[in-house]
Design a protein around this motif. Structure first.
Motif, mmCIF file in Angstrom:
data_model
loop_
_atom_site.group_PDB
_atom_site.id
_atom_site.type_symbol
_atom_site.label_atom_id
_atom_site.label_comp_id
_atom_site.label_asym_id
_atom_site.label_seq_id
_atom_site.Cartn_x
_atom_site.Cartn_y
_atom_site.Cartn_z
ATOM 1 N N ALA A 28 1.760 -0.640 7.292
ATOM 2 C CA ALA A 28 2.841 -1.051 8.187
ATOM 3 C C ALA A 28 3.753 0.113 8.531
ATOM 4 O O ALA A 28 4.183 0.268 9.674
ATOM 5 C CB ALA A 28 3.642 -2.187 7.548
ATOM 6 N N PRO A 33 -0.626 -2.922 2.302
ATOM 7 C CA PRO A 33 0.040 -3.390 3.521
ATOM 8 C C PRO A 33 1.324 -2.644 3.844
ATOM 9 O O PRO A 33 1.616 -2.402 5.020
ATOM 10 C CB PRO A 33 0.310 -4.869 3.228
ATOM 11 N N THR A 62 1.506 -12.462 15.820
ATOM 12 C CA THR A 62 1.716 -11.624 14.646
ATOM 13 C C THR A 62 1.290 -12.362 13.385
ATOM 14 O O THR A 62 1.717 -13.502 13.144
ATOM 15 C CB THR A 62 3.202 -11.235 14.497
ATOM 16 N N PHE A 111 1.746 -7.839 11.383
ATOM 17 C CA PHE A 111 0.630 -7.150 12.039
ATOM 18 C C PHE A 111 0.422 -7.840 13.385
ATOM 19 O O PHE A 111 -0.040 -8.982 13.441
ATOM 20 C CB PHE A 111 -0.617 -7.212 11.165
ATOM 21 N N THR A 112 0.771 -7.133 14.461
ATOM 22 C CA THR A 112 0.928 -7.731 15.782
ATOM 23 C C THR A 112 -0.141 -7.258 16.751
ATOM 24 O O THR A 112 -0.407 -6.052 16.849
ATOM 25 C CB THR A 112 2.317 -7.370 16.348
ATOM 26 N N ASP A 131 1.910 2.657 10.989
ATOM 27 C CA ASP A 131 1.676 2.206 12.357
ATOM 28 C C ASP A 131 2.946 1.838 13.108
ATOM 29 O O ASP A 131 2.906 1.566 14.298
ATOM 30 C CB ASP A 131 0.733 0.991 12.356
ATOM 31 N N GLU A 132 4.076 1.816 12.422
ATOM 32 C CA GLU A 132 5.334 1.451 13.067
ATOM 33 C C GLU A 132 5.830 2.638 13.892
ATOM 34 O O GLU A 132 6.179 3.685 13.368
ATOM 35 C CB GLU A 132 6.367 1.076 12.001
ATOM 36 N N ALA A 145 -4.786 -9.785 6.671
ATOM 37 C CA ALA A 145 -4.152 -8.604 7.250
ATOM 38 C C ALA A 145 -5.122 -7.431 7.330
ATOM 39 O O ALA A 145 -5.181 -6.730 8.344
ATOM 40 C CB ALA A 145 -2.926 -8.229 6.427
ATOM 41 N N SER A 154 0.663 -3.241 16.695
ATOM 42 C CA SER A 154 1.798 -2.606 16.032
ATOM 43 C C SER A 154 2.089 -3.343 14.729
ATOM 44 O O SER A 154 1.542 -4.424 14.470
ATOM 45 C CB SER A 154 3.039 -2.629 16.937
ATOM 46 N N THR A 155 2.925 -2.748 13.919
ATOM 47 C CA THR A 155 3.274 -3.336 12.628
ATOM 48 C C THR A 155 4.768 -3.208 12.383
ATOM 49 O O THR A 155 5.459 -2.436 13.048
ATOM 50 C CB THR A 155 2.536 -2.623 11.474
ATOM 51 N N VAL A 188 -6.289 -5.539 10.806
ATOM 52 C CA VAL A 188 -6.059 -4.111 11.021
ATOM 53 C C VAL A 188 -7.375 -3.423 11.396
ATOM 54 O O VAL A 188 -7.428 -2.617 12.329
ATOM 55 C CB VAL A 188 -5.447 -3.460 9.764
ATOM 56 N N TYR A 209 5.391 -8.471 5.870
ATOM 57 C CA TYR A 209 4.753 -7.430 6.666
ATOM 58 C C TYR A 209 4.141 -8.083 7.902
ATOM 59 O O TYR A 209 3.445 -9.093 7.805
ATOM 60 C CB TYR A 209 3.677 -6.719 5.858
#
Length: 321
Positions: free
Chosen positions: A297, A293, A24, A152-153, A300-301, A217, A233-234, A221, A150
């Motif tokens: 986030a 961001p 992440t 970003f995974t 997309d969560e 980030a 995912s975020t 993305v 934030y």
């Protein structure tokens, strides 16, 4: 309010029950005087399968462990990078059940110093009189008290994680920080590019080639959207409630010059007098502003992530394993 915050504060603990492992990118908002002068924020990298045997040695996580956050620092013990377990990195406590719903500045300072004395004494020793030392070591623990983060995974494999651990554990770990060429975002870029080459890259339009957390980030993305076969995912870790000043939105290099009050007047004047300067600045501002961001986030969560978070937060408050 406290219950709502407790659920949000436990957001990243979804990794405790995740069937897969991942890396992440943590994009962290700027704060304080330095954040006012340089609102590009901070970048760190969180691993759900890699843990810290010590702040300078990595190992594979055991079942039930929550992973570690690794980042490049400027003036902490002479090291280039340090690894801190997830929960203390965010909240300066050892267990999720100890995460406060709010904290004063004095309470934050106390939590940080308690953790330092228990776990970081060799890297950050007491001051000469035995008091808490000054310095940038406070960025190692309790980050969520100072700012919103934030996440970003993107998924990883065991082989990728093992290769990264071997690389970091065997390489020299002496300070290499440089604000323009080897900053925290450069470190995050190099780490993620080890997993996925060119997933994170510089922007000469928005940042004149300086690597920034926001650009890291944004490029990750974009990479994830081009590679929909990879799980992505975020999430958002909100700043802990309290009397600590709130962090501010993260910006790119040229976006900072245009939007920051202290720089706006001279930059606008220069742009007006020199059209060849003005046009690129306008383009850079639009380019930087196109990526929000927080909006990304939240969009997309997914609901499955939120339901898992709620479960883990409730378990943490009850003291369940």
């Amino acid at each position: 309010m406290s219950r709502s915050f407790a659920l949000r504060a436990a957001l990243i603990l979804v990794t405790l029950t995740a069937a897969r492992a991942d890396v992440t990118l943590l994009l962290e908002e700027p704060y304080g005087n330095f954040g006012g002068m340089n609102p590009t924020g901070h970048a760190a990298v969180y691993f759900s399968r890699i843990c810290a045997a010590s702040p300078t040695l990595l190992r594979r996580c055991e079942p039930g462990e929550t992973g570690a956050v690794i980042s490049r620092y400027h003036r902490v013990g002479g090291y280039d990078w340090l690894a801190i377990p997830l929960v203390p990195y965010l909240y300066a406590v050892d267990r999720p059940a100890e995460i406060p719903t709010s904290a004063t500045r004095e309470e934050v300072a106390s939590l940080r110093d308690q953790y330092r004395r228990s776990h970081l004494e060799q890297i950050v020793p007491d001051a000469g009189d035995g008091a808490t030392p000054d310095g940038d070591w406070t960025q190692l623990v309790g980050e969520a008290y100072d700012r919103t983060l934030y996440g970003f995974t993107i998924e990883t494999t065991e082989q990728q994680d093992d290769a990264l651990m071997a690389k970091l554990n065997s390489a020299s770990n002496h300070v290499r920080f440089h604000l323009l060429f080897r900053n925290c975002a450069d470190f995050a870029r190099n780490i993620i590019d080890d997993y996925y080459p060119r997933a994170v890259h510089r922007s000469f339009t928005a940042d004149i080639g300086i690597m920034t957390p926001k650009q890291a980030a944004k490029s990750l993305v974009h990479y994830s959207r081009k590679h929909s076969d990879l799980d992505f995912s975020t999430f958002i870790i909100p700043q802990v409630l309290g009397d600590t000043p709130r962090s501010s939105s993260v910006k790119g290099v040229l976006e900072s010059l245009i939007k920051s009050k202290r720089y706006a007047v001279p930059v606008v004047a220069l742009a007006a007098l020199h059209p060849y300067v003005g046009a690129p600045l306008v383009i850079a501002c639009l380019h930087g502003s196109s990526f929000d961001p927080e909006k990304v986030a939240r969009e997309d969560e997914g609901p499955s992530v939120r339901s898992t978070i709620m479960t883990k937060a409730q378990q943490a408050r009850r003291g369940d394993p």
